[in-house]
Design an enzyme around this catalytic site. Structure first.
Site, short mmCIF file in Angstrom:
data_model
loop_
_atom_site.label_atom_id
_atom_site.label_comp_id
_atom_site.label_asym_id
_atom_site.label_seq_id
_atom_site.Cartn_x
_atom_site.Cartn_y
_atom_site.Cartn_z
N HIS A 15 -6.34 -11.62 0.92
CA HIS A 15 -5.98 -12.39 1.62
C HIS A 15 -7.04 -12.30 3.04
O HIS A 15 -6.55 -12.62 4.67
CB HIS A 15 -4.61 -12.18 2.24
CG HIS A 15 -3.26 -12.65 0.70
ND1 HIS A 15 -2.24 -12.84 0.66
CD2 HIS A 15 -4.03 -13.72 0.00
CE1 HIS A 15 -1.52 -12.73 -0.26
NE2 HIS A 15 -2.73 -13.98 -0.62
N CYS A 45 -15.09 -18.20 12.94
CA CYS A 45 -15.18 -19.18 14.10
C CYS A 45 -14.14 -20.38 13.92
O CYS A 45 -13.91 -20.72 12.65
CB CYS A 45 -16.72 -19.73 14.03
SG CYS A 45 -16.76 -21.91 14.91
N1 APR Z 1 6.36 2.15 -1.94
C1 APR Z 1 6.63 0.36 -3.07
N2 APR Z 1 7.37 -0.54 -3.05
C2 APR Z 1 7.51 -0.90 -1.28
C3 APR Z 1 7.66 0.50 -0.53
C4 APR Z 1 7.22 1.63 -0.51
N3 APR Z 1 6.75 2.81 0.08
N4 APR Z 1 7.88 -0.36 0.64
C5 APR Z 1 8.46 -1.06 0.64
N5 APR Z 1 8.26 -1.64 -1.07
C6 APR Z 1 8.41 -2.92 -1.72
C7 APR Z 1 9.70 -3.81 -1.10
O1 APR Z 1 10.63 -3.25 -2.01
C8 APR Z 1 8.81 -5.34 -1.01
O2 APR Z 1 9.85 -5.90 -2.25
O3 APR Z 1 7.08 -3.75 -0.98
C9 APR Z 1 6.98 -5.49 -1.05
C10 APR Z 1 6.80 -6.05 0.47
O4 APR Z 1 7.61 -7.41 0.21
P1 APR Z 1 6.64 -8.27 0.73
O5 APR Z 1 6.97 -7.84 2.62
O6 APR Z 1 7.31 -9.59 0.79
O7 APR Z 1 4.67 -8.20 1.38
P2 APR Z 1 3.93 -8.88 0.12
O8 APR Z 1 4.66 -9.12 -1.75
O9 APR Z 1 2.30 -7.96 0.08
O10 APR Z 1 3.64 -9.91 0.55
C11 APR Z 1 2.66 -10.99 0.16
O11 APR Z 1 3.20 -12.74 1.88
O12 APR Z 1 3.92 -12.88 4.07
C12 APR Z 1 2.28 -12.80 3.21
O13 APR Z 1 0.40 -12.76 2.83
C13 APR Z 1 1.17 -12.35 3.60
O14 APR Z 1 0.18 -10.65 1.68
C14 APR Z 1 1.38 -11.20 1.96
C15 APR Z 1 2.17 -12.24 1.54
#
Ligand code: APR
Length: 248
Positions: A119, A127
């Site tokens: 990402h 730009c």
């Molecule tokens: N250890 C393991 N897992 C964890 C921890 C931790 N300490 N803290 C939170 N989590 C988990 C949560 O339970 C959740 O399921 O990490 C996950 C994070 O999920 P999201 O917030 O949805 O993030 P992500 O999956 O990376 O999002 C994907 O979405 O918003 C867009 O581009 C953005 O790259 C991002 C993509």
């Protein structure tokens, strides 16, 4: 923490390992995830107002300030034991690839080298108007010196395609791997959330490490619910350190 011995044996024998990470692996470095209730960025900020090309066109200053704030937060943060355990796995596994959805740069700062930032990265710019070459950017003022246009963060916004090279390499590696890790991601954002399926179709062992259950939890071969900075180092210890002790 104990892991099934059969899993440890499979991980010791694995030739090709792919790990996918999300915001959860950086949570213990003090960086908010996106979808965690109350603490997640998307519970405080509207992605449609901050993370789309239209949002930037409407209000480049609002969007740029928000990313400047996130850049500052990520620079204040330090890689944690979860990031470091993946560096260790990279050193020890015959073939290893880390695919991250994170734009915070913490994996690279931890020492990961075989890394695809699917990402993008908060600390790079593009730009916005003409995609001019990056050697003529006035980052301080958010301006492209070649065309005078706005600079935007070099990350993938909602509604945008992922860079083809990175995605193709991630898919190819997932299809060929023996073991696929899904770490700290809610497994709901595509195409990253489809990589485990490619690995499964190639008969890989799929392992989830996540704080909360996700759509992958019941489909993975192993799902360890908890903190990445606790589970990953314990796993790496059992795969590699105990192995060496056993060999002495
Ligand atoms: N250890 C393991 N897992 C964890 C921890 C931790 N300490 N803290 C939170 N989590 C988990 C949560 O339970 C959740 O399921 O990490 C996950 C994070 O999920 P999201 O917030 O949805 O993030 P992500 O999956 O990376 O999002 C994907 O979405 O918003 C867009 O581009 C953005 O790259 C991002 C993509």
């Amino acid at each position: 923490m104990d892991f099934p011995f059969s899993l440890i044996q499979s991980l010791r024998a694995a030739q090709r390992i792919v790990a996918l990470t999300g915001a959860g692996i950086s949570a213990e470095s003090g960086l908010a995830t996106f979808r965690d209730a109350q603490t997640g960025l998307w519970s405080k900020f509207k992605p449609e107002e901050l993370a789309t090309p239209d949002a930037f066109r409407r209000n480049p200053k609002l969007v740029s300030d928000w990313y400047a704030w996130r850049r500052g937060e990520s620079l204040k943060a330090e890689p944690n034991a979860g990031h470091c355990a993946l560096v260790e796995m990279e050193k020890r596994a015959p073939q290893f690839l880390l695919v991250t959805q994170n734009v915070d740069g913490l994996h690279a700062r931890a020492g990961s080298r075989r890394l695809i930032e699917l990402h993008g990265n908060l600390h790079r710019f593009r730009c916005f108007e003409n995609n001019c070459a990056s050697d003529n950017f006035d980052v301080e003022n958010g301006r492209c010196r070649s065309c005078g246009g706005n600079l935007r963060p070099d990350i993938v916004w909602f509604g945008e395609m992922l860079p083809a090279d990175g995605l193709e390499s991630a898919v190819a590696a997932a299809e060929k791997c023996d073991v696929f890790f899904s770490i700290g991601t809610s497994s709901v954002v595509y195409p990253a959330a489809d990589l485990w399926r490619r690995a499964k179709e190639g008969d890989a062992i799929v392992i989830e490490i996540n704080k909360d259950p996700t759509p992958l939890t019941l489909l993975a071969d192993h799902s360890f619910l908890g903190k990445a900075s606790e589970i990953l180092p314990a796993l790496v210890e059992q795969i590699y350190v105990h192995q060496n002790r056993g060999a002495q």
